[in-house]
Design a protein around this motif. Sequence first.
Motif, mmCIF file in Angstrom:
data_model
loop_
_atom_site.group_PDB
_atom_site.id
_atom_site.type_symbol
_atom_site.label_atom_id
_atom_site.label_comp_id
_atom_site.label_asym_id
_atom_site.label_seq_id
_atom_site.Cartn_x
_atom_site.Cartn_y
_atom_site.Cartn_z
ATOM 1 N N ILE A 180 1.104 6.200 1.626
ATOM 2 C CA ILE A 180 2.412 6.652 2.221
ATOM 3 C C ILE A 180 2.698 7.617 1.168
ATOM 4 C CG2 ILE A 180 4.584 6.047 2.239
ATOM 5 C CD1 ILE A 180 4.042 3.240 2.846
ATOM 6 N N THR A 181 2.611 7.562 0.058
ATOM 7 C CA THR A 181 2.753 8.984 -0.779
ATOM 8 C C THR A 181 1.836 10.035 -0.259
ATOM 9 O OG1 THR A 181 3.252 7.520 -2.635
ATOM 10 C CG2 THR A 181 2.680 9.824 -3.139
ATOM 11 N N ARG A 182 0.844 9.959 0.018
ATOM 12 C CA ARG A 182 -0.082 10.980 0.392
ATOM 13 C C ARG A 182 0.350 11.689 1.670
ATOM 14 N NH1 ARG A 182 -2.870 14.967 1.465
ATOM 15 N NH2 ARG A 182 -5.272 15.004 1.409
ATOM 16 N N VAL A 183 0.574 10.692 2.669
ATOM 17 C CA VAL A 183 1.267 11.327 4.098
ATOM 18 C C VAL A 183 2.571 11.926 3.890
ATOM 19 C CG1 VAL A 183 2.070 9.043 5.148
ATOM 20 C CG2 VAL A 183 0.738 10.807 6.551
ATOM 21 N N VAL A 184 3.503 11.178 3.212
ATOM 22 C CA VAL A 184 4.787 11.862 2.922
ATOM 23 C C VAL A 184 4.564 13.426 2.478
ATOM 24 C CG1 VAL A 184 6.810 11.608 1.817
ATOM 25 C CG2 VAL A 184 5.919 9.829 2.967
#
Length: 401
Positions: A180-184
């Motif tokens: 989630i952190t990466r795609v955000v």
Amino acid sequence: MADEQARGQVLARGAVEYGAGLGKWIGLATLALLAACQVVPKGRPGAVAPPPITNRPEPVGPSLPSDTERHRVALLVPLTGPNAGVGTSISNAANLAVLDTGGKNIRITMYDTAIGAAAAAQRAIAEGNRIILGPLLAEDVRTVAPIARGAHVPLIAFSNDTGLAGNGTFVMGYAPAQSITRVVDYAKSKGVTKFAGLVPVGLYGQRSSTALLRAVESSGGQVVSVQTFDRTSGSMKAAITKMNAASPYQAVLIADSGRAAVAAIPLIRAGAGRSAQVLGTELWNAEASLAANPALKGAWFASVSDGLYNQLAAKYRSRFGRSPYRLASLGYDAVLLVTRIAGDWRVGAPFPQGALSDPGGFSGIDGAFRFNRDGIAERALEVQQAGAGGFSVVSPAPHGF
């Protein structure tokens, strides 16, 4: 090599929960795999779960060294019962890793966790294993961890439950928070500042919601709405109605399977999210067949790279006659990790647990990873986009840390 002798087969229980430096270790088994495998087309033939595999890892030939010359390593996975397909994929891939690295330093014994993880762990320790790879399920990790800790035997678990890490337990599964952190961060780089979230009830949803809030806050964005649903159509519709009644949003995270996203997107498009960018999680990487669904067109998600995995899947099919489950790479990479460390590990001595915390990290089928101080595998992830031709990479994974 994998030991299939009857005394090494312990039955245990479970149901799938799903729940130094980098440069010095890309060689060895990864190069062996590249040399032995053909390149397969994009579209991840191994990502879709096939029927359970009945093959068992083949015994090693007599040419390998005796036990006094090899490190004893236990692999705890479900080899019977409802999760036998996943467990056997992991064990078969571990067996391939031993073959690809020559099998000169380690001997792996498989222990079936289908009807009693505690008994499996106790047997593995009694038989002299100095490190345990697995188990797969969070409930089994909770059972096995104190047993292993009491015997000073580290555990490299395949669960994605990061709450289990620490005190000698290392979690190697794919953590949703990292995805989630990466795609955000990628969405923010494309100008997205207002986010919404649709998450399922339960632990996975709770952690996904927390990860979304933290990632957006750290990127300087704003979360306008996070709604939960219980995976029924009525609950999903009600959650999306509430989400669409909130402030306008530019992107929406659907923290569930690709199938759930396919059902949710038409409802989102019918309201305030008609032009919102759809974001997913690492779960989508196991559902490549859904990539071409028109509802998912243009959606982004972050996951481990599939470049080397596709080659492993081709080699696996050639040897075992079936496609592996996507989690099979965890078994392969765990063996690569132990083999790498075995070069500086005296036979008969305790496993050098400190070597697992190498800040330079390691590399395997799933790319670069390292264990942080909490014992959680930190991974270099890529961002993929769904489209008619399948998933394509829009932001490559870093090569290291």
